[in-house]
Design a protein around this motif. Structure first.
Motif, short mmCIF file in Angstrom:
data_model
loop_
_atom_site.label_atom_id
_atom_site.label_comp_id
_atom_site.label_asym_id
_atom_site.label_seq_id
_atom_site.Cartn_x
_atom_site.Cartn_y
_atom_site.Cartn_z
N GLU A 5 -13.17 -22.32 -4.06
CA GLU A 5 -12.88 -20.95 -4.49
C GLU A 5 -11.51 -20.51 -3.96
O GLU A 5 -10.74 -19.86 -4.67
N TRP A 9 -8.31 -19.28 -6.23
CA TRP A 9 -7.57 -18.04 -6.04
C TRP A 9 -6.07 -18.30 -5.91
O TRP A 9 -5.25 -17.60 -6.52
N GLY A 131 -10.34 -18.57 -13.24
CA GLY A 131 -11.13 -17.34 -13.24
C GLY A 131 -12.62 -17.60 -13.30
O GLY A 131 -13.41 -16.95 -12.61
N LEU A 132 -13.03 -18.57 -14.10
CA LEU A 132 -14.45 -18.89 -14.19
C LEU A 132 -14.97 -19.61 -12.95
O LEU A 132 -16.14 -19.46 -12.60
N ILE A 134 -13.85 -18.92 -9.92
CA ILE A 134 -14.02 -17.80 -8.99
C ILE A 134 -15.28 -17.02 -9.35
O ILE A 134 -16.09 -16.67 -8.48
N HIS A 135 -15.47 -16.75 -10.64
CA HIS A 135 -16.66 -16.03 -11.07
C HIS A 135 -17.93 -16.80 -10.74
O HIS A 135 -18.94 -16.21 -10.32
N GLY A 136 -17.91 -18.11 -10.91
CA GLY A 136 -19.07 -18.93 -10.61
C GLY A 136 -19.46 -18.89 -9.14
O GLY A 136 -20.64 -18.86 -8.80
N ARG A 138 -18.59 -16.41 -7.04
CA ARG A 138 -18.89 -15.03 -6.66
C ARG A 138 -20.23 -14.55 -7.21
O ARG A 138 -20.98 -13.88 -6.51
N ARG A 139 -20.49 -14.86 -8.46
CA ARG A 139 -21.69 -14.34 -9.12
C ARG A 139 -22.80 -15.37 -9.25
O ARG A 139 -23.91 -15.02 -9.60
#
Length: 143
Positions: A5, A9, A131-132, A134-136, A138-139
């Motif tokens: 991650e 970033w 972005g995905l 990071i999203h993966g 985070r979420r």
């Protein structure tokens, strides 16, 4: 924050900064850039891409995750699933951009417009990929 991650970033930020600077310079100084010969234009592009390469190499070396013995930590199932999902959507974005560049633009424009559009398609797909990721992380993954 996990190492993958952190790298995403850094890579996302580097893409945004380097390509924003490159495209801003090319668009603001369009007349001056148009007068450059081919070698100078390629040199300008090589500086931007070289900066991205240096940033990626340093970020990879700094953000690698190691265990207590100093060995690299391998990717687990979650990491591989996040990477696969991000790669799938990034591939779709890249293919849409390359279809535009390869199938539409040769009949309407040419030269460095095609080069810059190709570069923008590659940057957009990498932006989606990071972005995905990071999203993966985070979420979490939704199956």
């Amino acid at each position: 924050m996990l190492s993958r991650e952190r790298f995403a970033w850094v890579w996302l930020t580097a893409l945004a900064v380097v390509f924003a600077l490159y495209f801003a310079y090319v668009s603001v100084n369009a007349d001056a850039v148009a007068t450059l010969h081919m070698g100078q234009r390629i040199g300008l592009l090589a500086m931007a891409l070289g900066a991205l390469g240096i940033i990626a190499a340093v970020a990879y070396l700094v953000t690698r995750e190691r265990d207590e013995e100093g060995r690299l930590v391998p990717a687990d199932e979650r990491d591989r699933r996040i990477e696969a999902r991000a790669s799938m959507y990034a591939y779709y974005v890249l293919m849409a951009g390359i279809i535009l560049v390869g199938c539409v633009m040769p009949f309407t424009t040419g030269g460095w417009t095609i080069v810059h559009t190709t570069l923008l398609a590659i940057a957009a797909s990498e932006f989606v990929h990071s972005g995905l990721i990071i999203h993966g992380y985070r979420r979490g993954l939704r199956v």
